[in-house]
Scaffold this motif. Structure first.
Motif, PDB file in Angstrom:
ATOM      1  N   GLU A   1      -9.175   7.464  17.221  1.00  0.00           N
ATOM      2  CA  GLU A   1      -8.392   6.310  16.795  1.00  0.00           C
ATOM      3  C   GLU A   1      -9.190   5.385  15.866  1.00  0.00           C
TER       4      GLU A   1
ATOM      5  N   GLY B   1      -9.622   5.985   9.998  1.00  0.00           N
ATOM      6  CA  GLY B   1      -8.405   5.614   9.284  1.00  0.00           C
ATOM      7  C   GLY B   1      -8.234   6.455   8.040  1.00  0.00           C
ATOM      8  N   ARG B   2      -7.148   6.181   7.341  1.00  0.00           N
ATOM      9  CA  ARG B   2      -6.868   6.867   6.089  1.00  0.00           C
ATOM     10  C   ARG B   2      -7.224   5.947   4.934  1.00  0.00           C
TER      11      ARG B   2
ATOM     12  N   ASP C   1      -5.414   5.123   2.431  1.00  0.00           N
ATOM     13  CA  ASP C   1      -4.333   4.212   2.048  1.00  0.00           C
ATOM     14  C   ASP C   1      -4.238   3.006   2.983  1.00  0.00           C
ATOM     15  N   GLN C   2      -4.954   3.004   4.100  1.00  0.00           N
ATOM     16  CA  GLN C   2      -4.960   1.868   5.001  1.00  0.00           C
ATOM     17  C   GLN C   2      -6.016   0.820   4.616  1.00  0.00           C
ATOM     18  N   VAL C   3      -6.894   1.147   3.700  1.00  0.00           N
ATOM     19  CA  VAL C   3      -7.940   0.220   3.280  1.00  0.00           C
ATOM     20  C   VAL C   3      -7.355  -0.756   2.271  1.00  0.00           C
ATOM     21  N   SER C   4      -7.594  -2.041   2.453  1.00  0.00           N
ATOM     22  CA  SER C   4      -7.069  -3.031   1.526  1.00  0.00           C
ATOM     23  C   SER C   4      -8.153  -3.349   0.491  1.00  0.00           C
TER      24      SER C   4
END
Length: 117
Positions: A83, A86-87, A89-92
């Protein structure tokens, strides 16, 4: 005249013998240096092999797991869980316009460059 050529030939032969003698000793010195460097390289490779073996021994997963459990109350290390990953596309990521706007707002260009003569 013949004696002159014999003397000159003898001097040339002695000069070449002196040159060959010096080159021989220089070559032997360089060969000794190369041999010494090769021995040093061999010793360094042996040391590197020992250091790699020590690193592999100290980096064993079971040893690291035991150290993490022994020092848990001080370090608080936990194993990775799926968990936690992350991916992309989840990074800002910051917007380029925001960064440029902040920089342009801080630095204003004043004056002009004069030709120096």
């Amino acid at each position: 005249m013949r004696a002159f050529y014999i003397i000159i030939s003898g001097l040339v032969v002695m000069g070449l013998a002196f040159w060959a003698y010096n080159e021989n000793y220089r070559t032997q010195q360089v060969l000794r240096e190369v041999s010494s460097l090769q021995r040093q390289i061999g010793h360094q490779r042996e040391e590197l092999a020992v250091l790699k073996a020590e690193w592999a021994y100290l980096n064993r997963p079971e040893r690291l797991r035991d150290l993490a459990s022994i020092n848990f109350d001080r370090l608080g290390l936990l194993p990775f869980m799926p968990e936690q990953f992350g991916r992309v596309d989840q990074v800002s990521f910051p917007q380029d316009n925001d960064v440029l706007g902040e920089i342009e707002g801080i630095y204003d260009v004043v004056g002009r460059v004069e030709d120096a003569e």
